[in-house]
Design a protein around this motif. Structure first.
Motif, short mmCIF file in Angstrom:
data_model
loop_
_atom_site.label_atom_id
_atom_site.label_comp_id
_atom_site.label_asym_id
_atom_site.label_seq_id
_atom_site.Cartn_x
_atom_site.Cartn_y
_atom_site.Cartn_z
N ALA A 80 -7.15 41.80 91.31
CA ALA A 80 -6.64 41.98 89.95
C ALA A 80 -6.70 43.47 89.63
O ALA A 80 -7.72 44.13 89.86
CB ALA A 80 -7.46 41.19 88.95
N PHE A 81 -5.59 43.99 89.11
CA PHE A 81 -5.49 45.41 88.76
C PHE A 81 -5.44 45.57 87.24
O PHE A 81 -4.88 44.73 86.53
CB PHE A 81 -4.19 46.01 89.32
N ASP A 82 -5.97 46.68 86.77
CA ASP A 82 -5.70 47.18 85.43
C ASP A 82 -4.68 48.30 85.54
O ASP A 82 -4.78 49.16 86.43
CB ASP A 82 -6.97 47.71 84.77
N VAL A 83 -3.68 48.29 84.67
CA VAL A 83 -2.68 49.36 84.67
C VAL A 83 -3.25 50.56 83.91
O VAL A 83 -3.68 50.42 82.76
CB VAL A 83 -1.36 48.88 84.02
N THR A 84 -3.25 51.71 84.55
CA THR A 84 -3.83 52.91 83.94
C THR A 84 -2.79 53.85 83.36
O THR A 84 -3.11 54.68 82.51
CB THR A 84 -4.68 53.68 84.97
N THR A 85 -1.54 53.73 83.80
CA THR A 85 -0.50 54.53 83.18
C THR A 85 -0.09 53.89 81.85
O THR A 85 -0.20 52.67 81.69
CB THR A 85 0.74 54.65 84.08
N SER A 86 0.37 54.71 80.93
CA SER A 86 0.88 54.19 79.65
C SER A 86 2.39 54.29 79.57
O SER A 86 2.97 53.97 78.53
CB SER A 86 0.24 54.95 78.48
N GLU A 87 3.01 54.70 80.67
CA GLU A 87 4.46 54.89 80.70
C GLU A 87 5.14 53.68 81.34
O GLU A 87 4.86 53.34 82.50
CB GLU A 87 4.82 56.15 81.48
N LYS A 88 6.01 53.04 80.60
CA LYS A 88 6.71 51.87 81.13
C LYS A 88 7.52 52.22 82.36
O LYS A 88 7.57 51.45 83.34
CB LYS A 88 7.62 51.28 80.03
N ALA A 89 8.18 53.38 82.36
CA ALA A 89 8.99 53.78 83.51
C ALA A 89 8.14 53.90 84.77
O ALA A 89 8.58 53.53 85.87
CB ALA A 89 9.70 55.10 83.22
N GLU A 90 6.91 54.39 84.63
CA GLU A 90 6.04 54.51 85.79
C GLU A 90 5.62 53.13 86.30
O GLU A 90 5.50 52.92 87.52
CB GLU A 90 4.80 55.34 85.44
N LEU A 91 5.39 52.20 85.39
CA LEU A 91 5.04 50.84 85.80
C LEU A 91 6.20 50.19 86.54
O LEU A 91 6.00 49.55 87.59
CB LEU A 91 4.65 50.01 84.57
N VAL A 92 7.42 50.37 86.04
CA VAL A 92 8.59 49.81 86.72
C VAL A 92 8.76 50.45 88.10
O VAL A 92 9.03 49.75 89.10
CB VAL A 92 9.86 50.00 85.86
N ASP A 93 8.59 51.76 88.17
CA ASP A 93 8.68 52.44 89.47
C ASP A 93 7.67 51.87 90.46
O ASP A 93 7.98 51.65 91.63
CB ASP A 93 8.44 53.94 89.31
N LEU A 94 6.45 51.62 89.96
CA LEU A 94 5.42 51.08 90.84
C LEU A 94 5.80 49.69 91.34
O LEU A 94 5.64 49.38 92.54
CB LEU A 94 4.08 51.01 90.10
N LEU A 95 6.31 48.84 90.46
CA LEU A 95 6.71 47.49 90.88
C LEU A 95 7.83 47.56 91.92
O LEU A 95 7.87 46.74 92.85
CB LEU A 95 7.14 46.67 89.66
N GLN A 96 8.72 48.52 91.78
CA GLN A 96 9.77 48.71 92.79
C GLN A 96 9.18 49.16 94.12
O GLN A 96 9.55 48.66 95.18
CB GLN A 96 10.80 49.71 92.27
N GLU A 97 8.25 50.09 94.06
CA GLU A 97 7.60 50.55 95.29
C GLU A 97 6.82 49.43 95.95
O GLU A 97 6.87 49.25 97.18
CB GLU A 97 6.66 51.72 94.98
N TRP A 98 6.08 48.69 95.15
CA TRP A 98 5.31 47.58 95.70
C TRP A 98 6.22 46.53 96.34
O TRP A 98 5.90 45.99 97.40
CB TRP A 98 4.50 46.93 94.59
N THR A 99 7.34 46.24 95.71
CA THR A 99 8.25 45.23 96.25
C THR A 99 8.80 45.67 97.59
O THR A 99 8.87 44.87 98.54
CB THR A 99 9.39 44.96 95.26
N ALA A 100 9.20 46.93 97.69
CA ALA A 100 9.72 47.45 98.96
C ALA A 100 8.65 47.36 100.04
O ALA A 100 8.93 46.96 101.18
CB ALA A 100 10.19 48.89 98.78
N ALA A 101 7.41 47.72 99.69
CA ALA A 101 6.32 47.65 100.66
C ALA A 101 6.03 46.20 101.05
O ALA A 101 5.81 45.89 102.23
CB ALA A 101 5.07 48.31 100.09
N ALA A 102 6.01 45.31 100.06
CA ALA A 102 5.72 43.90 100.34
C ALA A 102 6.77 43.28 101.25
O ALA A 102 6.45 42.48 102.14
CB ALA A 102 5.64 43.12 99.03
#
Length: 428
Positions: A80-102
């Protein structure tokens, strides 16, 4: 609540292994969002309907996320992760990166295009490297969003599903906040523990600066069957666990009880499911001194075959009215199997895919061991909550167990193709 369950091919075979480097350089990468390599279509092999061996991959893309009805693998690393960024764009970017890696990891490849050894020597590797040479091992990665993600940080409050309502406080639970909840969860299941740990480690590495690990759990020895092709496993109390679990072959039941629909109130969750986790410590030393007869009465099944008391075979139908020669019911009113049975909860079913755990011992020399309970369902308010309330109030098994951790997550639908990403409908 204790019951409800290669891609090692080489280049010479025309397939790319984890160790293989693609030799495409920057020309082989298409960027999606900030820094996301989305050239997966260049590397993806044709999807397979199922893994034919414990070394083979499961398909990543599909209507539903893998790791739910997928036949349960032998090993787990849950985080379980806590999100530390407060920027929605950064969260979306991370989900895209994670999906590509997964998408890469689940097919037996390295997390990034250049892998552990293919990039510049002066830069940190694209992959941590401990899974080099290992096959896919049936790895699945399943993501979920906790209620805390739907606060004011990202403007998602209006999209919080009603089914993601906080679980009630159940009698007797002793939850530890530090190992409960979380903004985002990822469930990694595989037949090789190193493959599962490698996947979570790399997602955490990719997420550095945007998320932090809140808590994690390793598991072994699945405690439920999610397919009729699987034998029923045993929990650490020695009993078969998940005999009556919902199975992927139960198409009508799965459609009715597992997958959320747009009509449930949150269109972005259509095709997704809700995940409940509970870390349940077992007082195994006390249990081990309990008579066999009492153990069987508590569960309502015999310990050897797993048959309902009064019956002979594991899958014989439960008969709660049947009585023995003494005129007493074979299965007591407070037996675990009766209290959890769908017939007493409006036909509420769960798809369970929990795991045993042993986290060493405590200061008194007792094993810190038990069940990491995992259950998927269409609506926890109608499924998990009434079942657990019944168990928490009346189950004699409570003398031997303690709930110490809890999580509730909305697991979005599957990723359709390489242009999609985990949770995309939520952020549109």
């Amino acid at each position: 609540m204790t019951s409800p369950d290669t891609q090692g091919a080489t280049e010479s075979a025309g397939r790319v292994s984890r160790r293989g480097l693609f030799g495409l350089g920057a020309a082989g990468a298409a960027v999606v969002g900030a820094g996301v390599v989305a050239a997966n279509t260049l590397f993806d092999e044709p999807p397979v309907a199922h893994a034919s061996s414990t070394s083979d991959p499961f398909p990543f893309y599909g209507e539903h996320q893998a790791g739910i009805v997928t036949p349960a693998q032998d090993r787990l690393h849950f985080v379980a992760f806590d999100v530390t960024t407060s920027e929605k764009a950064e969260l979306v970017d991370l989900l895209q990166e994670w999906t590509a890696a997964a998408a890469r990891l689940t097919q037996g490849r390295e997390a990034g295009a250049f892998g552990a050894v293919g990039g510049a020597a002066e830069a940190a590797p694209d992959d941590t490297g401990e899974a080099l040479g290992l096959p896919a091992s049936g790895l699945t990665l399943t993501i979920g969003f906790g209620a805390s993600l739907f606060d004011e940080r990202f403007g998602l409050a209006g999209k919080r599903p009603a089914a993601l309502a906080a679980l009630p406080k159940f009698p007797g639970e002793q939850l530890i906040p530090e190992i409960s909840g979380g903004d985002i969860c990822v469930q990694a299941c595989a037949h090789d523990p190193q493959v599962a740990v490698h996947a979570i480690r790399n997602l955490a590495r990719i997420g550095f600066g945007k998320v932090s690990v809140r808590w994690s759990q390793l598991g072994f020895g699945r405690t439920s069957s999610t397919s009729r092709a699987q034998a029923t496993p045993r929990n650490l109390m020695g009993f078969k666990d998940g005999t009556n679990n919902m199975k992927l072959e139960d198409a009508d039941l799965v459609r009715e009880q597992l997958w959320a629909t747009a009509q449930d109130g949150s269109a972005w969750m259509a095709g997704g499911s809700y995940l409940v986790t509970r870390k349940i410590r077992m007082m195994v030393e006390t249990w081990d001194r309990t008579s066999l007869a009492e153990q069987e009465q508590i569960f309502g099944r015999n310990k050897g075959e797993g048959a309902p008391l009064g019956k002979k075979a594991e899958f014989d139908l439960l008969d709660f009215a049947a009585k023995g020669a003494d005129g007493q019911p074979h299965i007591k009113d407070d037996a675990h199997v009766r209290l959890a049975h769908p017939s007493f909860h409006g036909n509420a079913h769960l798809l369970r895919r929990g795991y045993n755990f042993v986290d060493g011992s405590d200061g008194l020399g007792r094993l810190d061991a038990g069940l990491f309970f995992i259950a998927y369902q269409r609506d926890p308010r109608k499924q998990f909550v009434p079942v657990q309330l019944s168990l928490a109030k009346s189950d004699p098994l409570n003398e031997y167990i303690k709930h110490v951790s809890s999580g509730l997550f909305a697991c979005p639908p599957g990723v359709r193709d390489a242009g999609d990403y985990w949770g995309r409908p939520l952020f549109e």
